[in-house]
Design a protein around this motif. Structure first.
Motif, PDB file in Angstrom:
ATOM      1  N   PHE A   1     -26.898  54.693 -11.015  1.00  0.00           N
ATOM      2  CA  PHE A   1     -27.946  53.969 -10.308  1.00  0.00           C
ATOM      3  C   PHE A   1     -28.376  52.717 -11.069  1.00  0.00           C
ATOM      4  O   PHE A   1     -28.316  51.598 -10.554  1.00  0.00           O
ATOM      5  N   LEU A   2     -28.836  52.886 -12.309  1.00  0.00           N
ATOM      6  CA  LEU A   2     -29.300  51.758 -13.119  1.00  0.00           C
ATOM      7  C   LEU A   2     -28.259  51.418 -14.175  1.00  0.00           C
ATOM      8  O   LEU A   2     -27.830  52.279 -14.951  1.00  0.00           O
ATOM      9  N   PHE A   3     -27.875  50.149 -14.202  1.00  0.00           N
ATOM     10  CA  PHE A   3     -26.912  49.686 -15.205  1.00  0.00           C
ATOM     11  C   PHE A   3     -27.162  48.193 -15.425  1.00  0.00           C
ATOM     12  O   PHE A   3     -26.586  47.341 -14.763  1.00  0.00           O
ATOM     13  N   ASN A   4     -28.067  47.892 -16.339  1.00  0.00           N
ATOM     14  CA  ASN A   4     -28.360  46.500 -16.670  1.00  0.00           C
ATOM     15  C   ASN A   4     -29.108  46.437 -17.998  1.00  0.00           C
ATOM     16  O   ASN A   4     -29.566  47.456 -18.513  1.00  0.00           O
ATOM     17  N   ASP A   5     -29.217  45.228 -18.537  1.00  0.00           N
ATOM     18  CA  ASP A   5     -29.915  45.033 -19.811  1.00  0.00           C
ATOM     19  C   ASP A   5     -31.207  44.245 -19.638  1.00  0.00           C
ATOM     20  O   ASP A   5     -31.732  43.682 -20.593  1.00  0.00           O
ATOM     21  N   TYR A   6     -31.740  44.214 -18.414  1.00  0.00           N
ATOM     22  CA  TYR A   6     -32.986  43.499 -18.160  1.00  0.00           C
ATOM     23  C   TYR A   6     -34.172  44.254 -18.771  1.00  0.00           C
ATOM     24  O   TYR A   6     -34.200  45.472 -18.803  1.00  0.00           O
ATOM     25  N   LYS A   7     -35.143  43.503 -19.231  1.00  0.00           N
ATOM     26  CA  LYS A   7     -36.324  44.121 -19.847  1.00  0.00           C
ATOM     27  C   LYS A   7     -37.505  43.172 -19.717  1.00  0.00           C
ATOM     28  O   LYS A   7     -37.354  42.013 -19.316  1.00  0.00           O
ATOM     29  N   HIS A   8     -38.685  43.674 -20.068  1.00  0.00           N
ATOM     30  CA  HIS A   8     -39.878  42.829 -20.080  1.00  0.00           C
ATOM     31  C   HIS A   8     -39.950  42.064 -21.401  1.00  0.00           C
ATOM     32  O   HIS A   8     -39.392  42.491 -22.422  1.00  0.00           O
ATOM     33  N   LYS A   9     -40.626  40.951 -21.384  1.00  0.00           N
ATOM     34  CA  LYS A   9     -40.755  40.116 -22.570  1.00  0.00           C
ATOM     35  C   LYS A   9     -41.322  40.934 -23.740  1.00  0.00           C
ATOM     36  O   LYS A   9     -42.280  41.674 -23.579  1.00  0.00           O
ATOM     37  N   GLY A  10     -40.715  40.766 -24.905  1.00  0.00           N
ATOM     38  CA  GLY A  10     -41.187  41.443 -26.104  1.00  0.00           C
ATOM     39  C   GLY A  10     -40.622  42.834 -26.299  1.00  0.00           C
ATOM     40  O   GLY A  10     -40.833  43.435 -27.358  1.00  0.00           O
ATOM     41  N   GLN A  11     -39.916  43.375 -25.320  1.00  0.00           N
ATOM     42  CA  GLN A  11     -39.353  44.712 -25.456  1.00  0.00           C
ATOM     43  C   GLN A  11     -37.972  44.658 -26.113  1.00  0.00           C
ATOM     44  O   GLN A  11     -37.216  43.697 -25.918  1.00  0.00           O
ATOM     45  N   ARG A  12     -37.661  45.722 -26.845  1.00  0.00           N
ATOM     46  CA  ARG A  12     -36.334  45.837 -27.472  1.00  0.00           C
ATOM     47  C   ARG A  12     -35.831  47.255 -27.246  1.00  0.00           C
ATOM     48  O   ARG A  12     -36.557  48.231 -27.483  1.00  0.00           O
ATOM     49  N   PHE A  13     -34.603  47.362 -26.787  1.00  0.00           N
ATOM     50  CA  PHE A  13     -33.990  48.659 -26.522  1.00  0.00           C
ATOM     51  C   PHE A  13     -32.552  48.639 -27.025  1.00  0.00           C
ATOM     52  O   PHE A  13     -31.948  47.572 -27.160  1.00  0.00           O
TER      53      PHE A  13
ATOM     54  N   MET B   1     -39.602  43.830 -12.065  1.00  0.00           N
ATOM     55  CA  MET B   1     -39.018  44.976 -12.754  1.00  0.00           C
ATOM     56  C   MET B   1     -38.687  44.673 -14.206  1.00  0.00           C
ATOM     57  O   MET B   1     -38.597  45.571 -15.032  1.00  0.00           O
ATOM     58  N   ALA B   2     -38.495  43.382 -14.524  1.00  0.00           N
ATOM     59  CA  ALA B   2     -38.157  42.985 -15.892  1.00  0.00           C
ATOM     60  C   ALA B   2     -38.444  41.501 -16.034  1.00  0.00           C
ATOM     61  O   ALA B   2     -37.697  40.669 -15.523  1.00  0.00           O
ATOM     62  N   SER B   3     -39.533  41.154 -16.724  1.00  0.00           N
ATOM     63  CA  SER B   3     -39.961  39.758 -16.784  1.00  0.00           C
ATOM     64  C   SER B   3     -38.964  38.866 -17.506  1.00  0.00           C
ATOM     65  O   SER B   3     -38.969  37.653 -17.317  1.00  0.00           O
ATOM     66  N   ASP B   4     -38.076  39.447 -18.345  1.00  0.00           N
ATOM     67  CA  ASP B   4     -37.013  38.669 -18.972  1.00  0.00           C
ATOM     68  C   ASP B   4     -35.758  38.600 -18.105  1.00  0.00           C
ATOM     69  O   ASP B   4     -34.778  37.956 -18.465  1.00  0.00           O
TER      70      ASP B   4
ATOM     71  N   PHE C   1     -40.756  51.861 -17.825  1.00  0.00           N
ATOM     72  CA  PHE C   1     -40.152  50.761 -18.570  1.00  0.00           C
ATOM     73  C   PHE C   1     -41.206  49.873 -19.236  1.00  0.00           C
ATOM     74  O   PHE C   1     -41.139  48.649 -19.205  1.00  0.00           O
ATOM     75  N   GLY C   2     -42.216  50.541 -19.801  1.00  0.00           N
ATOM     76  CA  GLY C   2     -43.234  49.817 -20.542  1.00  0.00           C
ATOM     77  C   GLY C   2     -44.421  49.361 -19.725  1.00  0.00           C
ATOM     78  O   GLY C   2     -45.376  48.814 -20.271  1.00  0.00           O
ATOM     79  N   GLN C   3     -44.387  49.596 -18.417  1.00  0.00           N
ATOM     80  CA  GLN C   3     -45.503  49.208 -17.556  1.00  0.00           C
ATOM     81  C   GLN C   3     -46.308  50.454 -17.186  1.00  0.00           C
ATOM     82  O   GLN C   3     -45.752  51.502 -16.859  1.00  0.00           O
ATOM     83  N   GLU C   4     -47.641  50.329 -17.202  1.00  0.00           N
ATOM     84  CA  GLU C   4     -48.499  51.480 -16.933  1.00  0.00           C
ATOM     85  C   GLU C   4     -48.438  51.897 -15.471  1.00  0.00           C
ATOM     86  O   GLU C   4     -48.405  51.058 -14.567  1.00  0.00           O
ATOM     87  N   LYS C   5     -48.379  53.225 -15.244  1.00  0.00           N
ATOM     88  CA  LYS C   5     -48.401  53.783 -13.895  1.00  0.00           C
ATOM     89  C   LYS C   5     -49.700  54.571 -13.694  1.00  0.00           C
ATOM     90  O   LYS C   5     -50.428  54.826 -14.646  1.00  0.00           O
ATOM     91  N   LYS C   6     -49.942  55.011 -12.457  1.00  0.00           N
ATOM     92  CA  LYS C   6     -51.204  55.653 -12.107  1.00  0.00           C
ATOM     93  C   LYS C   6     -51.127  57.171 -12.092  1.00  0.00           C
ATOM     94  O   LYS C   6     -52.057  57.841 -11.654  1.00  0.00           O
ATOM     95  N   GLY C   7     -50.008  57.747 -12.543  1.00  0.00           N
ATOM     96  CA  GLY C   7     -49.901  59.200 -12.572  1.00  0.00           C
ATOM     97  C   GLY C   7     -49.485  59.817 -11.256  1.00  0.00           C
ATOM     98  O   GLY C   7     -49.529  61.045 -11.101  1.00  0.00           O
ATOM     99  N   ILE C   8     -49.063  59.000 -10.302  1.00  0.00           N
ATOM    100  CA  ILE C   8     -48.639  59.496  -8.982  1.00  0.00           C
ATOM    101  C   ILE C   8     -47.115  59.632  -8.985  1.00  0.00           C
ATOM    102  O   ILE C   8     -46.417  58.724  -9.442  1.00  0.00           O
ATOM    103  N   PRO C   9     -46.568  60.752  -8.469  1.00  0.00           N
ATOM    104  CA  PRO C   9     -47.249  61.816  -7.727  1.00  0.00           C
ATOM    105  C   PRO C   9     -47.637  63.031  -8.564  1.00  0.00           C
ATOM    106  O   PRO C   9     -48.337  63.916  -8.084  1.00  0.00           O
ATOM    107  N   ASN C  10     -47.151  63.117  -9.812  1.00  0.00           N
ATOM    108  CA  ASN C  10     -47.214  64.400 -10.512  1.00  0.00           C
ATOM    109  C   ASN C  10     -48.631  64.883 -10.819  1.00  0.00           C
ATOM    110  O   ASN C  10     -48.897  66.087 -10.779  1.00  0.00           O
TER     111      ASN C  10
END
Length: 489
Positions: free
Chosen positions: A96-108, A198-201, A357-366
């Motif tokens: 499903f996911l196969f890329n190297d996109y990320k948000h600014k300042g992140q390192r993986f 999904m990835a600011s960079d 991916f480093g972005q805050e979520k609201k805890g939905i649905p769990n």
């Protein structure tokens, strides 16, 4: 004056009739696109096979007992690489996911580039070997920008297939009817100008790509297969997902032929060519030895029926252990409550849904779901949260320990949500019936015991750790999203 009024009345009638016809058209599109026939071999259940060997692999990110350090132990990616190295006849990968996109300042860790480089090297060393890489359009930002990793593989002669999800049923029918009527005809290609959420960079995205994204359906499968073996994983090969906790099951033998059939089905409606024929390396085992496992390969809605059957057949003295990234399907929730009322012991280890991916979520649905299950079962359904940091507990596994007979294990790409279970996404799962004293049941039991009881590290937290006093509003939001289909779960 009368003529002007007559003309005005005629225009008004034309407008009203046009609006009515448009509404009827949109309703017709919604009905058809949510009930249309599925493509052949979508929602598939293989026949039952027997095997004496199943390998269980895990990735775990966890905190030390004192909470001062975070560690990651990974097995799945290395096993994927070994399968690629050892392949002699063909390689088929669906991720499903196969890329190297990320948000600014992140390192993986650069896991996607490592796999791409390995596949390219394999193709150069064996130019006649068929290598197929099937993935989702999310990796090209829904066709608004080429993915350099995929483009490099194409140039090396690897058959890269972007799944065409349009033949699948619509999961957001109110929106999708509008999109199919007015916007799909214009495509998504072009120079992106809207920031990548999904990835600011990552590359900027066209408006038409965002319009397609809102359909929210995907090829969500996770598979690496060769003529020798097939690994069904809960995790992607994706830089921003590199630290997620996942599991995988690996099988050999004739079931690989069934797996290839389901992948060929995706190629058939995505314009992706012809997979190589599978020539069984071993015959199906009829052994009745201690570690003789019964296995089936499931996709899409057949996962749904197997989950409900497995839970529904439990009785007092049985236990259900679940590690799940998303739990939200109403039939599954009711089935768990019914099982608890029958005296079945239930332990749910859930991701708190606090980040993506480093972005805050609201805890939905769990979080609202956990609150509901705990209250309705009066605490008899036990729930713990995986102790995530900036990663996710991305596992999707159910383990049903029976007081009598074989234990049941289900693991793969499928979250327990309507989008994942109800023939909307493409999903894949391995179903295993394992003897109570087999190697696999011992491994899976030890896995859940370690995480549930915090053996050696702070793997999990009490339900109260994410007690949320705004649950009422989150529950309302969760139920609205569930009804309308406007969700990412």
């Amino acid at each position: 004056m009368d003529k002007q009024k007559t003309k005005s009345d005629q225009k008004s009638r034309i407008v009203k009739i046009s609006i009515l016809l448009l509404i009827l058209w949109l309703i017709a599109v919604m009905i058809y696109q949510t009930h249309k026939p599925l493509p052949p071999l979508v929602s598939y259940e293989s026949r039952e096979y027997s095997t004496n060997e199943i390998n269980f692999w895990t990735d775990l990110t966890y905190r030390s007992k004192d909470g001062n350090t975070t560690q990651h132990e990974g097995q799945i990616l290395n096993r994927m690489f070994k399968i690629i190295d050892n392949a002699q006849q063909f390689i088929v990968i669906d991720l499903f996911l196969f890329n190297d996109y990320k948000h600014k300042g992140q390192r993986f860790p650069e896991v996607s580039a490592r796999m791409a480089d390995l596949l390219i090297a394999k193709k150069k060393a064996h130019p006649d070997m068929p290598i197929f890489f099937i993935t989702d359009e999310v990796n090209t930002n829904y066709n608004s920008s080429p993915n350099p990793l995929l483009e490099n593989m194409k140039r090396a002669g690897i058959q890269v297939v972007l799944t065409d999800v349009d033949p699948l049923r619509d999961s957001t029918p109110v929106y999708s009817a509008v999109w199919r009527t007015f916007f799909q005809w214009f495509g998504q290609q072009g120079t992106g100008w809207i920031p990548n959420l999904m990835a600011s960079d990552g590359p900027d995205v066209t408006a038409r790509s965002y319009l397609k994204l809102l359909n929210v359906k995907a090829n969500h499968r996770k598979l690496v297969a060769s003529e020798q073996t097939a690994l069904i994983s809960t995790g992607n090969v994706h830089d921003a997902s590199a630290y997620h906790s996942n599991v995988a099951l690996e099988v050999k033998g004739p079931i690989i032929g069934d797996i290839l059939q389901t992948e060929q089905a995706v190629l058939d409606f995505s314009g992706g060519g012809k997979l190589p024929a599978y020539n069984p390396q071993t015959k199906a085992s009829t052994s009745s030895g201690q570690d003789s496992y019964r296995i089936k390969y499931l996709t899409e809605g057949k996962v749904y029926s197997s989950v409900l059957d497995g839970i529904g057949q439990t009785r007092k003295g049985d236990s259900i252990h679940m590690g799940m990234f998303y739990l939200a399907d109403r039939k599954v929730l009711n089935s768990l409550l019914d099982a608890s009322a029958r005296g079945v012991s239930i332990q749910l280890l859930l991701d708190p849904n606090q980040n993506a991916f480093g972005q805050e979520k609201k805890g939905i649905p769990n979080r609202p779901v956990a609150q509901e299950l705990s209250q309705k079962s009066k605490g008899t359904i036990q729930i713990r949260w995986y102790n995530t940091t900036h990663e996710q507990y991305h596992t999707k596994m159910i383990y049903i320990a029976k007081a009598q007979g074989d234990h049941i294990i289900l693991a793969g790409s499928t979250n327990l949500t309507p989008r994942n279970l109800d023939d909307l996404n493409l999903e894949n799962e391995l179903w295993v019936a394992a003897p109570a004293d087999s190697k696999l049941t011992r491994q899976v039991t030890a896995y859940f015991d370690k995480l549930w009881n915090n053996q050696g590290a702070a793997y999990s937290l009490d339900l109260a750790a994410y007690e949320d006093h705004s649950t009422f509003w989150k529950d309302i939001l969760y139920r609205l999203q569930d009804i309308l289909g406007f969700t990412t779960f």
